[in-house]
Design a protein around this motif. Structure first.
Motif, PDB file in Angstrom:
ATOM      1  N   THR A   3       0.514  -1.192   0.060  1.00 31.65           N
ATOM      2  CA  THR A   3       0.294   0.051   0.248  1.00 31.65           C
ATOM      3  C   THR A   3       0.885   1.004  -0.257  1.00 31.65           C
ATOM      4  O   THR A   3       1.733   1.296   0.984  1.00 31.65           O
ATOM      5  N   MET A   4       0.749   2.133  -0.809  1.00 31.19           N
ATOM      6  CA  MET A   4       1.109   3.605  -0.686  1.00 31.19           C
ATOM      7  C   MET A   4      -0.169   4.627  -0.739  1.00 31.19           C
ATOM      8  O   MET A   4      -1.002   4.536  -1.217  1.00 31.19           O
ATOM      9  N   SER A   5       0.673   5.470   0.249  1.00 30.60           N
ATOM     10  CA  SER A   5      -0.465   6.585   0.481  1.00 30.60           C
ATOM     11  C   SER A   5       0.433   7.835  -0.470  1.00 30.60           C
ATOM     12  O   SER A   5       1.353   7.733   0.253  1.00 30.60           O
ATOM     13  N   ILE A   6      -0.591   8.661  -0.868  1.00 31.63           N
ATOM     14  CA  ILE A   6      -0.252   9.494  -1.812  1.00 31.63           C
ATOM     15  C   ILE A   6      -0.563  10.889  -1.738  1.00 31.63           C
ATOM     16  O   ILE A   6      -2.185  11.029  -2.081  1.00 31.63           O
ATOM     17  N   PRO A   7      -0.568  11.826  -0.800  1.00 31.61           N
ATOM     18  CA  PRO A   7      -1.000  13.596  -0.189  1.00 31.61           C
ATOM     19  C   PRO A   7      -1.059  13.810  -1.787  1.00 31.61           C
ATOM     20  O   PRO A   7       0.147  14.101  -2.934  1.00 31.61           O
ATOM     21  N   LEU A   8      -2.343  14.752  -1.816  1.00 30.16           N
ATOM     22  CA  LEU A   8      -2.576  15.087  -3.038  1.00 30.16           C
ATOM     23  C   LEU A   8      -3.311  16.162  -3.033  1.00 30.16           C
ATOM     24  O   LEU A   8      -3.811  16.604  -2.117  1.00 30.16           O
ATOM     25  N   PRO A   9      -2.733  17.328  -3.658  1.00 31.27           N
ATOM     26  CA  PRO A   9      -3.581  18.955  -3.841  1.00 31.27           C
ATOM     27  C   PRO A   9      -4.752  18.826  -3.884  1.00 31.27           C
ATOM     28  O   PRO A   9      -4.994  18.050  -4.580  1.00 31.27           O
ATOM     29  N   ASP A  10      -5.590  19.590  -3.396  1.00 28.04           N
ATOM     30  CA  ASP A  10      -7.239  19.773  -4.072  1.00 28.04           C
ATOM     31  C   ASP A  10      -7.399  19.682  -4.870  1.00 28.04           C
ATOM     32  O   ASP A  10      -8.870  18.341  -5.512  1.00 28.04           O
ATOM     33  N   ALA A  11      -7.193  20.211  -5.878  1.00 25.51           N
ATOM     34  CA  ALA A  11      -7.299  20.465  -7.468  1.00 25.51           C
ATOM     35  C   ALA A  11      -7.113  18.851  -8.112  1.00 25.51           C
ATOM     36  O   ALA A  11      -7.786  18.335  -8.825  1.00 25.51           O
ATOM     37  N   LEU A  12      -6.003  18.308  -7.501  1.00 22.78           N
ATOM     38  CA  LEU A  12      -4.724  16.924  -8.181  1.00 22.78           C
ATOM     39  C   LEU A  12      -6.364  15.829  -7.510  1.00 22.78           C
ATOM     40  O   LEU A  12      -7.024  14.599  -8.620  1.00 22.78           O
ATOM     41  N   LYS A  13      -6.727  16.256  -6.533  1.00 19.15           N
ATOM     42  CA  LYS A  13      -7.473  14.720  -5.799  1.00 19.15           C
ATOM     43  C   LYS A  13      -9.212  15.013  -6.739  1.00 19.15           C
ATOM     44  O   LYS A  13      -9.690  14.211  -6.758  1.00 19.15           O
ATOM     45  N   SER A  14      -9.604  16.304  -6.719  1.00 20.20           N
ATOM     46  CA  SER A  14     -10.359  16.783  -7.758  1.00 20.20           C
ATOM     47  C   SER A  14     -10.671  16.022  -9.439  1.00 20.20           C
ATOM     48  O   SER A  14     -11.278  15.690  -9.930  1.00 20.20           O
ATOM     49  N   PHE A  15      -9.404  16.466  -9.841  1.00 20.78           N
ATOM     50  CA  PHE A  15      -9.078  15.855 -11.246  1.00 20.78           C
ATOM     51  C   PHE A  15      -9.630  14.258 -11.272  1.00 20.78           C
ATOM     52  O   PHE A  15      -9.780  13.527 -11.829  1.00 20.78           O
TER      53      PHE A  15
END
Length: 83
Positions: A3-15
Protein backbone atom coordinates in the motif's frame (compact mmCIF):
# COMPACT_ATOMS: atom_id res chain seq x y z
CA UNK A 1 0.30 -6.33 -2.40
CA UNK A 2 1.82 -3.20 -0.87
CA UNK A 3 0.00 0.00 0.00
CA UNK A 4 1.18 3.52 -0.80
CA UNK A 5 -0.25 6.76 0.56
CA UNK A 6 0.09 9.78 -1.73
CA UNK A 7 -0.84 13.27 -0.51
CA UNK A 8 -2.45 15.33 -3.30
CA UNK A 9 -3.43 18.99 -3.52
CA UNK A 10 -7.20 19.48 -3.64
CA UNK A 11 -7.13 20.30 -7.37
CA UNK A 12 -5.38 17.00 -8.23
CA UNK A 13 -7.65 15.01 -5.91
CA UNK A 14 -10.68 16.53 -7.66
CA UNK A 15 -9.21 15.66 -11.04
CA UNK A 16 -8.62 12.05 -10.00
CA UNK A 17 -12.17 11.81 -8.60
CA UNK A 18 -13.58 13.15 -11.89
CA UNK A 19 -11.55 10.65 -13.93
CA UNK A 20 -12.72 7.78 -11.73
CA UNK A 21 -16.38 8.68 -12.18
CA UNK A 22 -16.18 9.62 -15.88
CA UNK A 23 -14.07 6.67 -17.00
CA UNK A 24 -15.83 3.99 -14.99
CA UNK A 25 -13.09 3.07 -12.52
CA UNK A 26 -14.28 1.60 -9.24
CA UNK A 27 -11.75 3.44 -7.11
CA UNK A 28 -9.02 6.04 -7.38
CA UNK A 29 -6.53 3.21 -6.80
CA UNK A 30 -7.68 1.47 -9.98
CA UNK A 31 -7.22 4.72 -11.93
CA UNK A 32 -3.73 5.31 -10.52
CA UNK A 33 -2.69 1.69 -11.20
CA UNK A 34 -3.78 2.13 -14.82
CA UNK A 35 -1.71 5.33 -15.11
CA UNK A 36 1.32 3.52 -13.70
CA UNK A 37 0.88 0.62 -16.14
CA UNK A 38 0.67 3.08 -19.04
CA UNK A 39 3.83 4.76 -17.76
CA UNK A 40 5.59 1.40 -17.68
CA UNK A 41 4.48 0.71 -21.25
CA UNK A 42 5.78 4.09 -22.40
CA UNK A 43 9.10 3.45 -20.69
CA UNK A 44 9.41 0.02 -22.35
CA UNK A 45 8.55 1.48 -25.75
CA UNK A 46 11.11 4.26 -25.28
CA UNK A 47 13.77 1.68 -24.40
CA UNK A 48 12.96 -0.35 -27.51
CA UNK A 49 13.01 2.74 -29.73
CA UNK A 50 16.35 3.87 -28.32
CA UNK A 51 17.80 0.38 -28.77
CA UNK A 52 16.54 0.32 -32.35
CA UNK A 53 17.97 3.76 -33.06
CA UNK A 54 21.36 2.67 -31.69
CA UNK A 55 21.44 -0.58 -33.65
CA UNK A 56 23.10 -1.05 -37.01
CA UNK A 57 21.06 -0.65 -40.17
CA UNK A 58 20.15 -4.13 -41.44
CA UNK A 59 17.69 -3.52 -44.27
CA UNK A 60 16.40 -0.60 -46.27
CA UNK A 61 12.76 0.17 -45.40
CA UNK A 62 11.55 1.07 -48.86
CA UNK A 63 8.30 0.39 -50.70
CA UNK A 64 9.17 -3.24 -51.43
CA UNK A 65 10.05 -3.84 -47.77
CA UNK A 66 6.59 -2.69 -46.66
CA UNK A 67 4.89 -4.63 -49.46
CA UNK A 68 6.65 -7.75 -48.17
CA UNK A 69 5.36 -7.07 -44.67
CA UNK A 70 1.82 -6.64 -45.98
CA UNK A 71 2.08 -9.92 -47.90
CA UNK A 72 3.29 -11.66 -44.77
CA UNK A 73 0.34 -10.30 -42.77
CA UNK A 74 -2.12 -11.28 -45.48
CA UNK A 75 -0.78 -14.85 -45.54
CA UNK A 76 -1.01 -15.21 -41.76
CA UNK A 77 -4.44 -13.51 -41.41
CA UNK A 78 -7.55 -15.64 -41.12
CA UNK A 79 -9.66 -16.02 -44.29
CA UNK A 80 -12.33 -13.68 -42.87
CA UNK A 81 -9.88 -10.91 -42.00
CA UNK A 82 -9.45 -8.27 -44.66
CA UNK A 83 -6.04 -6.51 -44.58
Amino acid sequence: MSTMSIPLPDALKSFVDEQVSQRGYGTSSEYLRELIRKGQGCQQLRSLLLAGAASALTALADVSYFEGLRDLVRKSASPRTKV
